[in-house]
Design an enzyme around this catalytic site. Structure first.
Site, PDB file in Angstrom:
ATOM      1  N   LYS A 260       1.270  -0.951   0.382  1.00  0.00           N
ATOM      2  CA  LYS A 260       0.193  -0.221   0.090  1.00  0.00           C
ATOM      3  C   LYS A 260       0.868   1.371  -0.208  1.00  0.00           C
ATOM      4  CE  LYS A 260      -3.987   2.184   1.594  1.00  0.00           C
ATOM      5  NZ  LYS A 260      -5.329   2.149   2.863  1.00  0.00           N
TER       6      LYS A 260
ATOM      7  N   PRO B 237     -18.947 -11.610   0.093  1.00  0.00           N
ATOM      8  CA  PRO B 237     -19.908 -10.684   1.393  1.00  0.00           C
ATOM      9  C   PRO B 237     -19.090 -10.403   2.667  1.00  0.00           C
ATOM     10  CG  PRO B 237     -18.891 -13.553   1.859  1.00  0.00           C
ATOM     11  CD  PRO B 237     -19.106 -12.890   0.603  1.00  0.00           C
ATOM     12  N   ARG B 238     -19.803 -10.385   3.495  1.00  0.00           N
ATOM     13  CA  ARG B 238     -19.162  -9.537   4.766  1.00  0.00           C
ATOM     14  C   ARG B 238     -18.677 -10.401   5.788  1.00  0.00           C
ATOM     15  NH1 ARG B 238     -18.976  -4.234   5.018  1.00  0.00           N
ATOM     16  NH2 ARG B 238     -20.428  -3.004   3.969  1.00  0.00           N
TER      17      ARG B 238
END
Length: 202
Positions: A21, A177-178
């Site tokens: 990142k 999905p969460r």
């Protein structure tokens, strides 16, 4: 960030891989989160080029420290990593949305165009995603950047998925999905049922 962890796990199934990142804002380290969820080894987690304390957009967080982010330095860092890790697949996570500015005259989208990046688009699955996702896709294509896949995160939404698959004209649309609980095994189980290897094709 969860999708970045998924992609790091998926890439590692194909061979060496690493995560980077370039710009981290705030104390909640996405690198640490990816490391935990992907069960990454230390050498697979690359230190951000810019670590800024304020949890805000990169240009604002840098200004708070009287600094300025230089996109050219991020690109130079990426080239260096690609040379050092030439046999690895490198997952790069940006800091928020496409048009988030590194500085007032340079957005992340401009940076992607400059480096000729291969990218994956991640969006919400629910209400509001049609406009946000299609606007982002339009901005990417205006910069001659074509996503390899779209990942929709959240509760499955058949209509939104179908609409985006048709209007985006992207060959690969995945629903994530969460995960509850959010843990490495949940990511492994999802990958066992979803072949995402094509996003890494040359």
């Amino acid at each position: 960030t969860v999708v970045s962890a998924l992609l790091l796990k998926a890439a590692r199934r194909l061979g060496p891989a690493a995560y980077w990142k370039p710009v981290q804002t705030g104390d909640d380290s996405d690198t640490n989160t990816v490391g935990e969820l992907a069960e990454a080894r230390p050498h697979e987690l690359l230190r951000p080029a810019w670590e800024l304390a304020l949890p805000a957009s990169p240009h604002e967080a840098a200004a708070a420290e009287e600094r300025e982010i230089d996109p050219a330095q991020i690109a130079k860092g990426l080239v260096g990593l690609e040379r050092t890790l030439e046999d690895s697949r490198l997952i790069v996570e940006l800091a928020g949305g496409l048009l988030v500015p590194y500085r007032l005259d340079a957005t992340q989208g401009d940076w992607l165009e400059e480096i000729g990046a291969q990218c994956i688009l991640v969006a919400r699955s629910g209400l509001g995603t049609l406009n946000h996702t299609l606007l982002t896709l339009e901005a990417l294509r205006a910069r001659h950047v074509e996503p390899r896949a779209l990942f929709l995160v959240g509760d499955p939404h058949l209509s939104n998925r179908s609409t985006l698959a048709q209007l985006s004209r992207l060959a690969h649309v995945f629903e994530v999905p969460r995960f509850d609980p959010l843990e490495p095994k949940a990511l492994d189980d999802w990958l066992d049922g979803h072949d995402v290897s094509m996003v890494f094709d040359p």
